[in-house]
Design a protein around this motif. Structure first.
Motif, mmCIF file in Angstrom:
data_model
loop_
_atom_site.group_PDB
_atom_site.id
_atom_site.type_symbol
_atom_site.label_atom_id
_atom_site.label_comp_id
_atom_site.label_asym_id
_atom_site.label_seq_id
_atom_site.Cartn_x
_atom_site.Cartn_y
_atom_site.Cartn_z
ATOM 1 N N UNK A 1 31.429 43.474 31.204
ATOM 2 C CA UNK A 1 31.014 44.564 30.324
ATOM 3 C C UNK A 1 29.672 44.236 29.664
ATOM 4 N N UNK A 2 29.563 42.986 29.151
ATOM 5 C CA UNK A 2 28.337 42.587 28.448
ATOM 6 C C UNK A 2 27.124 42.693 29.364
ATOM 7 N N UNK A 3 27.299 42.287 30.626
ATOM 8 C CA UNK A 3 26.193 42.405 31.580
ATOM 9 C C UNK A 3 25.839 43.866 31.823
ATOM 10 N N UNK B 1 26.333 46.554 29.939
ATOM 11 C CA UNK B 1 25.801 47.360 28.832
ATOM 12 C C UNK B 1 24.794 46.626 27.950
ATOM 13 N N UNK B 2 24.484 45.348 28.282
ATOM 14 C CA UNK B 2 23.629 44.544 27.393
ATOM 15 C C UNK B 2 22.370 45.256 26.930
ATOM 16 N N UNK B 3 21.693 45.936 27.855
ATOM 17 C CA UNK B 3 20.456 46.636 27.510
ATOM 18 C C UNK B 3 20.648 47.635 26.373
ATOM 19 N N UNK C 1 22.659 41.143 39.829
ATOM 20 C CA UNK C 1 23.973 40.807 39.275
ATOM 21 C C UNK C 1 24.921 41.986 39.317
ATOM 22 N N UNK D 1 23.922 47.777 36.506
ATOM 23 C CA UNK D 1 23.689 47.662 35.069
ATOM 24 C C UNK D 1 23.199 48.993 34.514
ATOM 25 N N UNK E 1 20.756 50.985 32.135
ATOM 26 C CA UNK E 1 19.465 50.802 31.489
ATOM 27 C C UNK E 1 19.171 51.981 30.574
#
Lengths: 466, 339
Positions: free
Chosen positions: A83-85, A87-89, A163, A166, A168
């Protein structure tokens, strides 16, 4: 038990426990600002005594809130790495912004609020209190913003990377103002204000029942009462009711689960109290005809989609969502009822002080208000399942792939034991503070109020007395 | 790409901010049982950090948030990979917070001593855990092709990592002892003053060992310095700060010494960050798997938005933090609302 299931359990447990405290930071903070303003206007020392008393309680609540809040920020990385990967942006930026804008404000001024009574004049002390209360509200704003993006994502594009997929950013303002954000933050703030007012009502009613500190307690009760009534009415009929419209438009399957609507229904009734029978796909209870259609679409003939219009793999857990939601609205109705009853008895007939059962009812309000708040969040979060980000990412795909079940089971064990001890100590110390009650000003004040630096210039020119 | 570099620098600044700000209150915690002998002295200890420690801890929260936003891949891999260690960090952070808040709430001697111990041990625990974690980041971690790792908890306890853990403890204890020298009086102050030079000496020896070990064990550290020799000013500045702090301590000018020890912490962290660049998590399996500030970062638009947020927010933070410290300046005096 799978890592996904265990991680969900851990997150649900830690975040539910954490959320006992922030509504008090916001709601009690607001009430402290009100008390501070009244003291400045009247100079009646009982309000100053009240500030000293409540600020000690505020410090205790705040500390446990901070201690348990840190966990939340790290848990996304530890348990929800995918999840962190993904939604990190977006989500990460909102959390970082919360740190920069809100946490420093709270953390920086908390010291002045807790230790400022004998160091700052009443106006500067009130300013510090107001900044901490504002910081608490501001912090909730960013968190609800981030959570609203998970409910109704907007302003993003999904692209493949080294990865995996994602999300963005395409528009920061669209991320900030997702369709559900404004209705939800108003709902959350109002619930926190209700909790703050309810805490004051509870403690004051308790003092009246025990015939202690009567002067402060009755004044405090009468002060909190109108706030409680107004907030609970606003919540039930405006900010709460408004949620139906937002959920109906953006998360119709969640609404169907909340209300236990199985088939598409025009002029859909709203179940006030009831139970949902999942096996037979029926919902029993007291229903108000057409109310749901009206709340959701402002049209009593509108059609509310039923659960069977959605594939079963997209259903949230029906019973949990339905019952959390109904407990919340039932509490909401009780708050309006006892609020009106209390106002009638306290202001019009002036005889509430002798009515012990009614006072006991008020002692219970804080517990009910806290419960309603938690049930509200459960409705929102269980109702979001099976998605972690609505229709973009499933919760089952979001967990850290490098964790094994025993690791999470051990950390759950740690949190359960730690939080139980923490909660017992918290209640014990809170009770001790309440039993002790507001101290007399002679014991609290080291020097006369009038000698304290009370303008910005005074504070920064005089030698501060340590 | 310049945005990635900017955020690497800012991230190091934020971590340095955490080590400097929360560092001294962690240091006070580490020394708590050693220097403060009776209830009043222990209350002075706690109240020296009372109004500010909560704000200091926000730097850690900010570091977590910035890592999440700027380098989400690192946030995900580091925290999930160090799962057990992270849970211990959370445990000690929670214990420390409640120890400070609960300790003076009851008059009982046993109650207070118990929380004093919790406060002290949890402060020590945070310093050790941060140091060991940092040691492992310097050494490299077993990042696989998917960018994840699942190292054995015991494998994290290499001698090098433990050495950095111990050094961190002494660094923060030193920083805290200088802070306490500004804040305390009487017998407590005398005892604290005796600790300052001892801590400084032990820290200096340990840190020399760390520098030597880093250069011998990790070639890439030396490579970065060989390519840009001028970067040696960072470790040189840190060394100069240690020496200057020593002189200031001898002259009992503790405020200046405190500023110097803060600068020293920042200098050391930057020196290490230069050695690590551009990696954030070096893979011990295959250097192609390493997470760097380029392949693990958010997109430029997110980094830009974050930079705007930081530029708007941080000046205010520094301004009012300074104001709060100014208001609470001077030696601690206990009052009715103190811890």
């Amino acid at each position: 038990m799978t890592p996904v299931w265990l991680s969900r359990l851990q997150f649900a447990f830690t975040v539910s426990f954490h959320y006992i405290y922030p509504p008090i930071s916001m709601g009690l903070g607001l009430m402290l600002v009100v008390i501070g303003i009244i003291y400045l206007r009247t100079k009646d020392p009982k309000w100053r005594r009240m500030s000293f008393f409540w600020i000690k309680i505020y410090g205790l609540v705040f500390a446990v809130g901070v201690a348990t809040g840190v966990v939340q920020e790290f848990e996304f990385g530890t348990n929800w790495a995918e999840y962190s990967r993904f939604v990190g942006n977006i989500f990460g930026s909102l959390l970082a912004a919360e740190g920069v804008f809100a946490f420093f404000l709270e953390g920086g001024f908390l010291g002045l609020m807790l230790f400022g009574g004998n160091r700052l004049g009443p106006r500067m002390w009130l300013a510090a209190t107001a900044i901490v209360a504002f910081g608490a509200h501001f912090s909730a704003l960013w968190i609800v913003m981030a959570n609203s993006w998970m409910q109704t994502p907007a302003g993003y594009e999904i692209l493949p990377t080294q990865w995996g997929m994602q999300a963005f950013m395409t528009s920061f303002s669209a991320i900030v103002f997702t369709p559900s954000f404004i209705p939800r933050i108003l709902h959350v703030w109002t619930s926190a204000w209700m909790v703050g007012a309810a805490l004051m009502l509870s403690v004051s009613a308790f003092y009246v029942l025990r015939k202690r500190h009567l002067d402060v307690a009755t004044a405090n009760f009468k002060l909190a009462m109108p706030f409680f009534v107004v907030f609970s009415i606003l919540q039930l009929f405006l900010f709460g009711a408004n949620q139906a419209e937002e959920v109906a438009n953006h998360q119709p399957v969640k609404l169907a689960a909340m209300e236990g609507v199985w088939e598409d229904t025009s002029c859909a009734p709203m179940t006030i109290v009831g139970i949902v029978d999942v096996a037979n796909q029926t919902t029993y209870g007291i229903k108000i005809p057409c109310l749901l259609s009206f709340l959701a679409f402002q049209d009593i003939h509108a059609t509310v989609q039923g659960l069977n219009s959605f594939p079963q793999e997209n259903w949230p857990p029906i019973r949990l969502t339905f019952h959390s939601y109904h407990l919340m609205i039932n509490f909401g109705m009780i708050f309006v009822a006892i609020g009106l009853l209390g106002t009638l008895l306290a202001f019009w007939k002036q005889k509430i002080w002798g009515l012990r059962p009614v006072l006991w009812l008020f002692v219970l309000t804080i517990f009910m208000a806290e419960a309603a708040t938690i049930f509200g969040w459960w409705t929102a979060e269980f109702g979001r399942q099976p998605w972690i980000v609505w229709e973009l990412m499933r919760t089952s795909e979001a967990v850290s792939p490098n964790l094994v079940a025993w690791q999470i089971a051990s950390s759950i064990g740690m949190f359960v034991i730690l939080y139980i001890i923490l909660f017992i100590l918290f209640i014990y110390l809170l009770n001790e503070k309440i039993q002790k009650g507001p101290e007399s000003l002679e014991d609290l004040e080291q020097s006369p109020v009038t000698s304290l630096p009370d303008t910005f210039r005074d504070v920064f020119r005089r030698r501060a007395r340590a | 790409m310049w945005l990635n570099n900017v955020w690497y620098v800012l991230f190091v600044v934020i971590v340095a901010g955490y080590l400097i700000m929360d560092g001294f209150d962690l240091g006070v915690g580490i020394l708590h049982m050693l220097v403060a002998k009776n209830d009043t002295e222990r209350r002075v200890d706690l109240n020296s950090i009372g109004p500010v420690w909560d704000g200091n801890e926000v730097w850690l929260i900010l570091a977590g948030g910035v890592l999440f936003a700027a380098f989400p891949l690192v946030y995900a891999s580091l925290f999930s990979g160090f799962y057990g260690a992270m849970m211990l960090v959370l445990l000690v952070l929670i214990l420390r917070t409640v120890a400070i808040e609960f300790r003076s709430k009851r008059p009982s001697h046993r109650w207070r001593t118990a929380w004093d111990l919790v406060f002290s041990l949890s402060s020590l625990g945070i310093a050790v855990l941060l140091g060991v974690a940092f040691g492992n980041i310097m050494t490299g971690v077993p990042i696989n092709q998917q960018g994840y790792m699942s190292p054995d908890l015991l494998a994290l306890l290499s001698p090098y990592a433990l050495l950095i853990g111990v050094t961190t403890v002494f660094m923060l204890a030193l920083h805290g002892s200088i802070y306490l020298s500004m804040k305390t009086e009487g017998d407590l102050l005398d005892r604290v003053k005796r600790w300052v030079p001892r801590l400084l000496f032990i820290f200096f020896v340990l840190n020399t060992l760390v520098v030597a070990a880093s250069l011998l064990l990790h070639e890439q550290v030396a490579v970065n310095y060989q390519e840009n020799p001028w970067l040696v000013i960072f470790p040189a500045a840190a060394l100069a700060c240690v020496v200057a702090a020593w002189l200031m301590v001898r002259r009992e000018r503790y405020f200046t010494a405190f500023i110097l020890s803060a600068a020293m912490i920042a200098g050391l962290l930057f020196s290490a960050a230069i050695g690590l660049y551009p990696n954030l998590l070096m893979s011990t399996i295959d250097s192609a798997n390493s997470l760097t500030i380029f392949n693990a970062a958010s997109a430029p638009n997110t980094l830009t938005v974050m930079l705007i947020i930081a530029l708007i927010g941080m000046p205010f933070v520094l301004l009012y933090t300074g104001g709060v410290y100014y208001i609470f300046r001077g030696r601690v005096q206990l009052g009715p609302e103190s811890y």
